[in-house]
Each structure stands twice: as structure tokens, then as C-alpha cells.
Design a protein around this motif. Structure first.
Motif, PDB file in Angstrom:
ATOM      1  N   GLN A 296     110.586  23.705  45.479  1.00 44.10           N
ATOM      2  CA  GLN A 296     110.861  22.003  46.337  1.00 44.10           C
ATOM      3  C   GLN A 296     109.358  21.053  45.818  1.00 44.10           C
ATOM      4  OE1 GLN A 296     111.647  22.384  50.374  1.00 44.10           O
ATOM      5  NE2 GLN A 296     111.935  24.534  50.064  1.00 44.10           N
ATOM      6  N   LEU A 297     108.283  21.498  45.494  1.00 45.73           N
ATOM      7  CA  LEU A 297     107.845  20.392  45.402  1.00 45.73           C
ATOM      8  C   LEU A 297     106.388  21.213  43.749  1.00 45.73           C
ATOM      9  CD1 LEU A 297     105.572  17.602  45.685  1.00 45.73           C
ATOM     10  CD2 LEU A 297     104.771  18.899  47.632  1.00 45.73           C
ATOM     11  N   TYR A 298     106.188  20.271  43.109  1.00 45.19           N
ATOM     12  CA  TYR A 298     104.690  20.242  42.197  1.00 45.19           C
ATOM     13  C   TYR A 298     103.861  19.549  42.885  1.00 45.19           C
ATOM     14  CZ  TYR A 298     102.536  21.207  37.930  1.00 45.19           C
ATOM     15  OH  TYR A 298     101.282  21.183  37.361  1.00 45.19           O
ATOM     16  N   SER A 299     102.917  19.783  43.384  1.00 45.02           N
ATOM     17  CA  SER A 299     101.559  18.928  43.163  1.00 45.02           C
ATOM     18  C   SER A 299     100.596  19.431  42.225  1.00 45.02           C
ATOM     19  CB  SER A 299     101.055  19.020  44.548  1.00 45.02           C
ATOM     20  OG  SER A 299     101.968  19.029  45.506  1.00 45.02           O
ATOM     21  N   GLN A 300      99.379  18.083  41.647  1.00 45.05           N
ATOM     22  CA  GLN A 300      98.387  17.774  40.511  1.00 45.05           C
ATOM     23  C   GLN A 300      98.056  17.114  41.040  1.00 45.05           C
ATOM     24  OE1 GLN A 300     100.315  19.150  36.808  1.00 45.05           O
ATOM     25  NE2 GLN A 300      99.557  16.773  36.092  1.00 45.05           N
ATOM     26  N   ILE A 301      96.464  17.945  40.896  1.00 47.59           N
ATOM     27  CA  ILE A 301      94.503  17.281  41.467  1.00 47.59           C
ATOM     28  C   ILE A 301      95.013  16.394  39.412  1.00 47.59           C
ATOM     29  CG2 ILE A 301      92.560  17.414  41.749  1.00 47.59           C
ATOM     30  CD1 ILE A 301      93.032  19.517  43.505  1.00 47.59           C
ATOM     31  N   SER A 302      94.298  15.396  39.744  1.00 42.88           N
ATOM     32  CA  SER A 302      94.431  14.538  38.921  1.00 42.88           C
ATOM     33  C   SER A 302      92.960  13.839  39.077  1.00 42.88           C
ATOM     34  CB  SER A 302      95.081  13.140  38.575  1.00 42.88           C
ATOM     35  OG  SER A 302      94.897  12.402  37.387  1.00 42.88           O
ATOM     36  N   SER A 303      92.693  12.523  38.355  1.00 44.23           N
ATOM     37  CA  SER A 303      91.440  11.674  38.596  1.00 44.23           C
ATOM     38  C   SER A 303      91.927   9.882  39.074  1.00 44.23           C
ATOM     39  CB  SER A 303      90.266  11.681  37.029  1.00 44.23           C
ATOM     40  OG  SER A 303      89.780  11.182  37.667  1.00 44.23           O
ATOM     41  N   GLN A 304      90.827   9.610  39.742  1.00 41.71           N
ATOM     42  CA  GLN A 304      91.265   8.091  40.004  1.00 41.71           C
ATOM     43  C   GLN A 304      91.006   7.548  38.610  1.00 41.71           C
ATOM     44  OE1 GLN A 304      87.557   5.704  41.810  1.00 41.71           O
ATOM     45  NE2 GLN A 304      89.405   5.225  42.749  1.00 41.71           N
ATOM     46  N   GLY A 305      91.867   6.527  38.301  1.00 42.26           N
ATOM     47  CA  GLY A 305      92.007   5.893  36.717  1.00 42.26           C
ATOM     48  C   GLY A 305      92.551   6.759  35.976  1.00 42.26           C
TER      49      GLY A 305
ATOM     50  N   ILE B 172      89.029   6.049  27.447  1.00 37.67           N
ATOM     51  CA  ILE B 172      88.313   7.497  27.392  1.00 37.67           C
ATOM     52  C   ILE B 172      88.993   8.620  27.552  1.00 37.67           C
ATOM     53  CG2 ILE B 172      87.227   8.087  30.011  1.00 37.67           C
ATOM     54  CD1 ILE B 172      86.875   5.270  30.601  1.00 37.67           C
ATOM     55  N   MET B 173      88.058  10.057  26.986  1.00 37.26           N
ATOM     56  CA  MET B 173      89.025  10.712  27.141  1.00 37.26           C
ATOM     57  C   MET B 173      89.503  11.684  28.311  1.00 37.26           C
ATOM     58  SD  MET B 173      87.420  14.062  24.968  1.00 37.26           S
ATOM     59  CE  MET B 173      86.475  14.845  26.516  1.00 37.26           C
ATOM     60  N   TYR B 174      88.454  11.518  29.337  1.00 40.99           N
ATOM     61  CA  TYR B 174      88.984  12.424  30.485  1.00 40.99           C
ATOM     62  C   TYR B 174      89.794  11.873  31.242  1.00 40.99           C
ATOM     63  CZ  TYR B 174      88.411  14.558  34.943  1.00 40.99           C
ATOM     64  OH  TYR B 174      87.807  14.880  36.268  1.00 40.99           O
ATOM     65  N   LEU B 175      89.930  10.169  31.479  1.00 40.35           N
ATOM     66  CA  LEU B 175      91.109   9.283  31.917  1.00 40.35           C
ATOM     67  C   LEU B 175      92.003   9.950  31.021  1.00 40.35           C
ATOM     68  CD1 LEU B 175      88.768   6.478  33.648  1.00 40.35           C
ATOM     69  CD2 LEU B 175      90.058   8.548  34.659  1.00 40.35           C
ATOM     70  N   LYS B 176      92.626   9.739  29.988  1.00 39.93           N
ATOM     71  CA  LYS B 176      93.600   9.681  29.153  1.00 39.93           C
ATOM     72  C   LYS B 176      93.623  11.336  29.199  1.00 39.93           C
ATOM     73  CE  LYS B 176      94.585   9.808  24.090  1.00 39.93           C
ATOM     74  NZ  LYS B 176      95.743   8.874  24.353  1.00 39.93           N
ATOM     75  N   THR B 177      93.293  12.202  29.144  1.00 43.57           N
ATOM     76  CA  THR B 177      94.292  13.479  29.092  1.00 43.57           C
ATOM     77  C   THR B 177      94.590  13.743  30.628  1.00 43.57           C
ATOM     78  OG1 THR B 177      92.306  14.205  27.384  1.00 43.57           O
ATOM     79  CG2 THR B 177      93.220  16.192  28.698  1.00 43.57           C
ATOM     80  N   LYS B 178      94.085  13.132  31.816  1.00 36.56           N
ATOM     81  CA  LYS B 178      94.874  13.450  33.116  1.00 36.56           C
ATOM     82  C   LYS B 178      95.681  12.570  33.165  1.00 36.56           C
ATOM     83  CE  LYS B 178      91.546  15.680  34.884  1.00 36.56           C
ATOM     84  NZ  LYS B 178      91.886  17.198  35.579  1.00 36.56           N
ATOM     85  N   GLY B 179      96.019  11.108  32.715  1.00 36.94           N
ATOM     86  CA  GLY B 179      97.291  10.803  32.438  1.00 36.94           C
ATOM     87  C   GLY B 179      98.127  11.176  31.763  1.00 36.94           C
ATOM     88  N   GLU B 180      97.848  11.854  30.787  1.00 41.52           N
ATOM     89  CA  GLU B 180      98.654  12.359  29.557  1.00 41.52           C
ATOM     90  C   GLU B 180      99.447  13.930  30.504  1.00 41.52           C
ATOM     91  OE1 GLU B 180      97.631  12.328  25.599  1.00 41.52           O
ATOM     92  OE2 GLU B 180      96.967  13.928  26.218  1.00 41.52           O
ATOM     93  N   ALA B 181      98.644  14.598  30.956  1.00 48.09           N
ATOM     94  CA  ALA B 181      98.631  15.741  32.243  1.00 48.09           C
ATOM     95  C   ALA B 181      99.964  15.536  32.848  1.00 48.09           C
ATOM     96  CB  ALA B 181      98.171  16.289  32.999  1.00 48.09           C
ATOM     97  N   ASP B 182      99.223  13.618  34.040  1.00 46.67           N
ATOM     98  CA  ASP B 182     100.516  13.355  35.084  1.00 46.67           C
ATOM     99  C   ASP B 182     101.482  13.327  34.394  1.00 46.67           C
ATOM    100  OD1 ASP B 182      97.963  14.209  36.460  1.00 46.67           O
ATOM    101  OD2 ASP B 182      97.629  11.566  36.548  1.00 46.67           O
ATOM    102  N   GLU B 183     101.712  12.481  33.484  1.00 49.58           N
ATOM    103  CA  GLU B 183     103.331  12.612  32.487  1.00 49.58           C
ATOM    104  C   GLU B 183     103.967  13.341  33.012  1.00 49.58           C
ATOM    105  OE1 GLU B 183     102.966   9.690  28.985  1.00 49.58           O
ATOM    106  OE2 GLU B 183     102.340   7.721  30.700  1.00 49.58           O
ATOM    107  N   PHE B 184     103.538  14.489  31.521  1.00 49.72           N
ATOM    108  CA  PHE B 184     104.204  15.564  31.590  1.00 49.72           C
ATOM    109  C   PHE B 184     104.418  16.058  33.180  1.00 49.72           C
ATOM    110  CE2 PHE B 184     104.818  20.127  30.890  1.00 49.72           C
ATOM    111  CZ  PHE B 184     105.501  20.371  29.418  1.00 49.72           C
ATOM    112  N   ALA B 185     103.676  16.643  34.112  1.00 49.36           N
ATOM    113  CA  ALA B 185     104.555  16.484  34.988  1.00 49.36           C
ATOM    114  C   ALA B 185     105.790  16.308  36.118  1.00 49.36           C
ATOM    115  CB  ALA B 185     103.552  16.783  36.527  1.00 49.36           C
TER     116      ALA B 185
END
Length: 276
Positions: free
Chosen positions: A169-178, A185-198
Motif C-alpha cells: 500500500q505504501l513504499y517509504s524511503q529516507i532521502s536527504s534535504q536538498g 554534489i554526489m551525495y545529493l545527486k545519488t539520493k535524488g536518483e534513488a528518489d526518482e527510481f522509487a
């Protein structure tokens, strides 16, 4: 992983909890579902991390949660649960919590091949999935190792849950501000890519949490976080854990399939848990 009490024919995981805990969890789950039509089952990746263990702790005492699978990279015998999941209610945990050691490289291979049978029953039958895994380049040792965990493992988990739990029913994912896939910035880019995939996987609902500086507790603080907390107050990881559980309970009140929560919204969600 060390030898466990149960031998399971699966390339993805090894069951590490004592056999008796499985029987107790199954019996409690059956009874709870009979008495509570709103009962749900949850799977938590990164369950022993700072945020993940808070999610597990909240779920253990949630009367509507009947079954929790906590994924870990290593064996955690039941007598070590209080160490890995601080302040956990052990009496309740023995009734509903199952800890499984997962080989994330094998999960990635299964996701890439599309071989659903390789997952066994690890990712099957859940109503809620919580991705709480995360590291840093410093902790991982290299840029490639960091992206392997924070992107490839995260994508593999989402893929496995989507393939094996059609009733999610729900998929939840912890990302990062920004977080942003377009960040330099590699860290924020990686988190953003993971968010887009979800967001692209077709889950009925997706929640992405983007907290700022986190206060992970004395045993989990990273060097840069210690410096940041010297100058400003971070968000307690317990707040993130409470917000994620509250969000599941309030999912019917959502205004859209995808919700992104920043600091203020995370705090409000966490504050609402006690009234749910």
C-alpha cells in the motif's frame, strides 16, 4: 553470514532468528489479523541503522502491526536484539519481529535478472515497505561503494518489493534535504536518483522523507554530524521513525500518490502518532 538455526534454500537471505520466534510471530499474526481487520505487515531495510531501528521500535509496539521483517546485513541472534534495537520492547518483539540477514549483492543480481524466484519469500506479503538504508562516501570507502549502497541496493529493494508484494500500500524511503538527481554534489545527486527510481515503480503510494541534519544518537553520529550538532540542533532520528509509522496510518488522508516530506512536515507527522 554465520550458520543459523534454520537452513533456507535461498540465494538472497539467511534466517537468523531462532525457530521458536517464527512460530510465535506466525501465531500472533494470525490472531491479530482475526481480531483487527486493519492489521498490516511491514518490511524494513537498513533496520539496524539510526532511523531504521527507530521504525522497528515503533512498529513492535504498534497494535495494528502484526508482523515485521527487519533486514540486516549480518546475523542478529535474539539475545542481541536489545543491543541492535535500543529500547525495544522485547516481549512484544518476540511475538512479531523476524530478523533476516540479507546479501544485498544477491538481491541486486536478482533484481537485474528479473528472477523473482531468487527472492524466496523474503519480500512477499507486505503492506508497507520502509527503506532506511544509507551510508556516506567516508564510511563506504569510495564513491563507487557509496553509490552501490545508496543507489543500487535501494533500487534493488524497491524492485524486489514491487515484484513480490502486489498488495503493497505504501513504499517509504529516507532521502536527504536538498536531494536532486540534477545536483552537482554526489551525495545529493545519488539520493535524488534513488528518489526518482522509487517514484517510477508504480507503487500505489510513495513517501520520501528529506530531513536536514539528523541527531543519530551518540553511538551512530558521524564526524561531520558531530560538528554540525555543535552549532545547531539536529532532528532526532526517533522523530523520523515516528513520522514514517504515522504516515502509514494516515495514508488515506493523502492528497496525492507521491508525498515528499521536509523537516517541518516530518515533525508534524511524528507529533500525530500518539493520537492515531
Amino acid at each position: 553470514a554465520s550458520e543459523s538455526n534454520i537452513t533456507v534454500k535461498s540465494t538472497v537471505f539467511e534466517v537468523v532468528s531462532p525457530r521458536s520466534s517464527y512460530r510465535m510471530a506466525e501465531e500472533a499474526e494470525t490472531e491479530a489479523q482475526f481480531q483487527n481487520p486493519h492489521a498490516f505487515k511491514a518490511i524494513v531495510a537498513g533496520s539496524t541503522g539510526a532511523c531504521g531501528r527507530e521504525v522497528v521500535r515503533e512498529l513492535v509496539t504498534d497494535p495494528k502491526c502484526t508482523h515485521i521483517v527487519a533486514l540486516s546485513r549480518s546475523d542478529i541472534p535474539q539475545d542481541k536484539w536489545p543491543e541492535k534495537f535500543p529500547n525495544i520492547n522485547m516481549e512484544a518483539a518476540k511475538q512479531k519481529l523476524v530478523v533476516r540477514a540479507v546479501d544485498w549483492e544477491q538481491v541486486c543480481k536478482a533484481a537485474e535478472s528479473g528472477d523473482k524466484s531468487s527472492y524466496g519469500d523474503t519480500f512477499s506479503g507486505f503492506d508497507w515497505a520502509a527503506m532506511c538504508m544509507g551510508t556516506t562516501k567516508a564510511d563506504a570507502g569510495s564513491k563507487a561503494a557509496f553509490r552501490r549502497v545508496d543507489l543500487d541496493y535501494v533500487k534493488a529493494f524497491a524492485t524486489a518489493v514491487k515484484a513480490c508484494s502486489p498488495g503493497i500500500q505504501l513504499y517509504s524511503q529516507i532521502s536527504s534535504q536538498g536531494a536532486s538527481a540534477g545536483s552537482f554534489i554526489m551525495y545529493l545527486k545519488t539520493k535524488g536518483e534513488a528518489d526518482e527510481f522509487a517514484r517510477s515503480q508504480g507503487f500505489p503510494m510513495v513517501s520520501i522523507y528529506r530531513p536536514g541534519l539528523l541527531d543519530r544518537g551518540a553511538d551512530k553520529r558521524r564526524t561531520v554530524e558531530k560538528l554540525g550538532l555543535f552549532f545547531s540542533k539536529g532532528m532526532p532520528v526517533a522523530t523520523v521513525g515516528a513520522a514514517m509509522v504515522a504516515d502509514y496510518h494516515k495514508r488515506d488522508d493523502r492528497k496525492g500518490a507521491v508525498q515528499i516530506y521536509e523537516n517541518a512536515q516530518i515533525k508534524r507527522l511524528a507529533g500525530s502518532l500518539a493520537s492515531l
